[in-house]
Design a protein around this motif. Structure first.
Motif, PDB file in Angstrom:
ATOM      1  N   ALA A 220       0.781  -1.221   0.099  1.00 14.70           N
ATOM      2  CA  ALA A 220      -0.156   0.160   0.049  1.00 14.70           C
ATOM      3  C   ALA A 220       0.877   1.069   0.348  1.00 14.70           C
ATOM      4  CB  ALA A 220      -0.922  -0.203   1.086  1.00 14.70           C
ATOM      5  N   GLY A 221       0.514   2.234  -1.009  1.00 17.12           N
ATOM      6  CA  GLY A 221       1.337   3.365  -0.985  1.00 17.12           C
ATOM      7  C   GLY A 221       2.658   3.277  -1.532  1.00 17.12           C
ATOM      8  N   THR A 222       2.988   2.090  -2.289  1.00 20.08           N
ATOM      9  CA  THR A 222       4.009   2.025  -3.210  1.00 20.08           C
ATOM     10  C   THR A 222       4.026   2.516  -4.352  1.00 20.08           C
ATOM     11  OG1 THR A 222       3.807  -0.268  -3.481  1.00 20.08           O
ATOM     12  CG2 THR A 222       4.985   0.212  -1.476  1.00 20.08           C
ATOM     13  N   PRO A 223       5.077   2.770  -5.307  1.00 22.54           N
ATOM     14  CA  PRO A 223       5.023   3.223  -6.813  1.00 22.54           C
ATOM     15  C   PRO A 223       4.523   2.211  -7.529  1.00 22.54           C
ATOM     16  CG  PRO A 223       7.386   3.262  -6.025  1.00 22.54           C
ATOM     17  CD  PRO A 223       6.471   3.010  -4.762  1.00 22.54           C
ATOM     18  N   GLY A 224       4.167   2.362  -8.500  1.00 24.19           N
ATOM     19  CA  GLY A 224       3.634   1.522  -9.823  1.00 24.19           C
ATOM     20  C   GLY A 224       4.812   1.349 -10.765  1.00 24.19           C
ATOM     21  N   ILE A 225       4.664   0.718 -11.753  1.00 26.76           N
ATOM     22  CA  ILE A 225       5.403   0.609 -12.887  1.00 26.76           C
ATOM     23  C   ILE A 225       4.835  -0.014 -14.297  1.00 26.76           C
ATOM     24  CG2 ILE A 225       6.677  -1.543 -12.512  1.00 26.76           C
ATOM     25  CD1 ILE A 225       9.480   0.344 -12.640  1.00 26.76           C
ATOM     26  N   LYS A 226       5.618   0.123 -15.393  1.00 23.55           N
ATOM     27  CA  LYS A 226       5.050  -0.259 -16.357  1.00 23.55           C
ATOM     28  C   LYS A 226       5.948  -2.121 -16.708  1.00 23.55           C
ATOM     29  CE  LYS A 226       4.293   0.063 -21.373  1.00 23.55           C
ATOM     30  NZ  LYS A 226       4.358   1.096 -22.425  1.00 23.55           N
ATOM     31  N   LEU A 227       4.726  -2.915 -16.864  1.00 22.12           N
ATOM     32  CA  LEU A 227       5.319  -4.314 -17.259  1.00 22.12           C
ATOM     33  C   LEU A 227       4.888  -4.546 -18.794  1.00 22.12           C
ATOM     34  CD1 LEU A 227       3.915  -5.866 -14.174  1.00 22.12           C
ATOM     35  CD2 LEU A 227       6.119  -5.072 -14.357  1.00 22.12           C
ATOM     36  N   VAL A 228       5.730  -5.557 -19.355  1.00 23.03           N
ATOM     37  CA  VAL A 228       5.406  -5.920 -20.797  1.00 23.03           C
ATOM     38  C   VAL A 228       5.925  -7.386 -20.668  1.00 23.03           C
ATOM     39  CG1 VAL A 228       6.060  -5.715 -23.300  1.00 23.03           C
ATOM     40  CG2 VAL A 228       6.095  -3.521 -21.758  1.00 23.03           C
TER      41      VAL A 228
ATOM     42  N   LYS B 222       2.523 -11.370 -24.338  1.00 21.39           N
ATOM     43  CA  LYS B 222       1.046 -10.921 -25.165  1.00 21.39           C
ATOM     44  C   LYS B 222       0.403  -9.686 -24.953  1.00 21.39           C
ATOM     45  CE  LYS B 222       0.466 -15.196 -26.864  1.00 21.39           C
ATOM     46  NZ  LYS B 222      -0.334 -16.124 -27.106  1.00 21.39           N
ATOM     47  N   GLY B 223       1.134  -8.888 -23.936  1.00 25.17           N
ATOM     48  CA  GLY B 223       0.351  -7.569 -23.675  1.00 25.17           C
ATOM     49  C   GLY B 223       1.145  -6.798 -22.470  1.00 25.17           C
ATOM     50  N   GLU B 224       0.580  -5.911 -21.991  1.00 22.48           N
ATOM     51  CA  GLU B 224       1.321  -4.892 -21.299  1.00 22.48           C
ATOM     52  C   GLU B 224       0.402  -4.443 -20.090  1.00 22.48           C
ATOM     53  OE1 GLU B 224       1.900  -0.778 -23.519  1.00 22.48           O
ATOM     54  OE2 GLU B 224       3.358  -2.324 -24.238  1.00 22.48           O
ATOM     55  N   LEU B 225       0.911  -3.795 -19.175  1.00 22.10           N
ATOM     56  CA  LEU B 225       0.083  -3.131 -18.239  1.00 22.10           C
ATOM     57  C   LEU B 225       0.723  -2.200 -17.087  1.00 22.10           C
ATOM     58  CD1 LEU B 225       0.062  -4.345 -15.062  1.00 22.10           C
ATOM     59  CD2 LEU B 225      -0.608  -6.427 -16.403  1.00 22.10           C
ATOM     60  N   GLU B 226       0.142  -1.251 -16.708  1.00 20.45           N
ATOM     61  CA  GLU B 226       0.921  -0.354 -15.763  1.00 20.45           C
ATOM     62  C   GLU B 226       0.112  -0.620 -14.259  1.00 20.45           C
ATOM     63  OE1 GLU B 226       3.280   3.273 -14.917  1.00 20.45           O
ATOM     64  OE2 GLU B 226       2.412   2.700 -16.919  1.00 20.45           O
ATOM     65  N   ILE B 227       1.079  -1.231 -13.380  1.00 16.11           N
ATOM     66  CA  ILE B 227       0.594  -1.492 -12.103  1.00 16.11           C
ATOM     67  C   ILE B 227       0.724  -0.312 -11.251  1.00 16.11           C
ATOM     68  CG2 ILE B 227       1.061  -4.088 -11.957  1.00 16.11           C
ATOM     69  CD1 ILE B 227       3.652  -3.533 -10.310  1.00 16.11           C
ATOM     70  N   GLN B 228      -0.568  -0.005 -10.557  1.00 17.50           N
ATOM     71  CA  GLN B 228      -0.607   1.316  -9.526  1.00 17.50           C
ATOM     72  C   GLN B 228       0.305   1.337  -8.468  1.00 17.50           C
ATOM     73  OE1 GLN B 228      -1.965   3.888 -11.429  1.00 17.50           O
ATOM     74  NE2 GLN B 228      -2.114   2.310 -12.815  1.00 17.50           N
ATOM     75  N   GLU B 229       0.500   0.137  -7.931  1.00 13.59           N
ATOM     76  CA  GLU B 229       1.555   0.060  -6.673  1.00 13.59           C
ATOM     77  C   GLU B 229       2.172  -1.472  -6.886  1.00 13.59           C
ATOM     78  OE1 GLU B 229      -1.119   0.349  -3.391  1.00 13.59           O
ATOM     79  OE2 GLU B 229      -2.195  -1.636  -3.546  1.00 13.59           O
ATOM     80  N   GLY B 230       2.959  -1.572  -5.911  1.00 17.06           N
ATOM     81  CA  GLY B 230       3.819  -2.945  -5.869  1.00 17.06           C
ATOM     82  C   GLY B 230       5.384  -3.017  -6.017  1.00 17.06           C
ATOM     83  N   VAL B 231       5.738  -1.609  -5.956  1.00 18.55           N
ATOM     84  CA  VAL B 231       7.434  -1.915  -6.431  1.00 18.55           C
ATOM     85  C   VAL B 231       8.079  -1.522  -4.905  1.00 18.55           C
ATOM     86  CG1 VAL B 231       9.420  -0.831  -7.347  1.00 18.55           C
ATOM     87  CG2 VAL B 231       7.167  -0.952  -8.640  1.00 18.55           C
ATOM     88  N   ILE B 232       8.819  -2.487  -4.527  1.00 18.75           N
ATOM     89  CA  ILE B 232       9.411  -2.280  -3.149  1.00 18.75           C
ATOM     90  C   ILE B 232      10.690  -2.785  -3.286  1.00 18.75           C
ATOM     91  CG2 ILE B 232       7.121  -2.722  -1.851  1.00 18.75           C
ATOM     92  CD1 ILE B 232       8.432  -5.649  -1.144  1.00 18.75           C
ATOM     93  N   VAL B 233      11.838  -2.343  -2.209  1.00 17.72           N
ATOM     94  CA  VAL B 233      13.108  -2.997  -1.979  1.00 17.72           C
ATOM     95  C   VAL B 233      12.618  -3.889  -0.754  1.00 17.72           C
ATOM     96  CG1 VAL B 233      15.288  -2.526  -1.158  1.00 17.72           C
ATOM     97  CG2 VAL B 233      14.296  -1.092  -2.509  1.00 17.72           C
TER      98      VAL B 233
END
Length: 187
Positions: free
Chosen positions: A93-101, A104-115
């Motif tokens: 919760a409250g973490t940044p998102g990122i683009k995944l490819v 067969k497709g791509e998407l932009e996750i809205q959160e989920g990038v962590i160390v």
């Protein structure tokens, strides 16, 4: 002594995101089993695109999860241009998102990038042996030419776990550690 598992950047996907990236009903294939029972590194990878840079092939770990989470090192966060916070796995919760490819497709996750916070997986019996409980923090000492003390190591207890301390590549490089090396909990 506790074995070390060095964790390179990787991603956990939820079913809907795997479907969007690889096609409806796609099943991951196992490249190799991991130290934790039932977990595996998949043959499949995704391209991760940040505001500043990208990684062309980030390994997917299975099995699928209830949420999508990209685990990177602090160095990786600089390369991608995202401010990934230090978090325990699952605390997205409250973490940044990122683009995944994917294939067969791509998407932009809205959160989920962590160390990912360094942590030790152990069973109830291990926890009793080390006199700790789930959620505790301990200090751990490594040996060797670049020995150091890791403070704030999270204890994660579940009887399906195998005893293993997970650190990322930045931490492993700083201490001169490799997967299979051993460390000890300080008393």
């Amino acid at each position: 002594m506790i074995p070390i598992g060095v964790s390179n950047r990787h991603i956990h996907l939820k079913r809907e995101d795997l479907d969007q990236l690889f096609g409806e009903g796609y099943q991951l294939t196992t490249a190799k089993e991991l130290s934790q029972p039932g977990e595996f590194a998949a043959n499949e990878t995704v391209r991760v695109i940040g505001p500043k840079g990208e990684f062309p092939a980030v390994r997917i770990l299975g099995p699928l999860r209830k949420f999508t989470q990209l685990e990177i090192s602090k160095t990786d966060s600089f390369s991608l241009g995202v401010k990934a916070p230090l978090r325990a796995s699952g605390k997205i919760a409250g973490t940044p998102g990122i683009k995944l490819v994917g294939q067969k497709g791509e998407l932009e996750i809205q959160e989920g990038v962590i160390v990912a916070e360094r942590h030790i997986h152990m069973t109830q019996a291990d926890a009793a042996k080390y006199n700790v409980k789930d959620g505790d923090y301990v200090s751990v000492k490594s040996a060797g030419e670049r020995s150091l003390v890791f403070n704030k190591v999270l204890i994660r207890v579940k009887d399906s776990y195998a005893l293993d301390m997970h650190i990322d590549t930045d931490e492993a490089n700083a201490a001169g550690l490799r997967t299979g090396d051993q460390v000890e909990i300080m008393k």
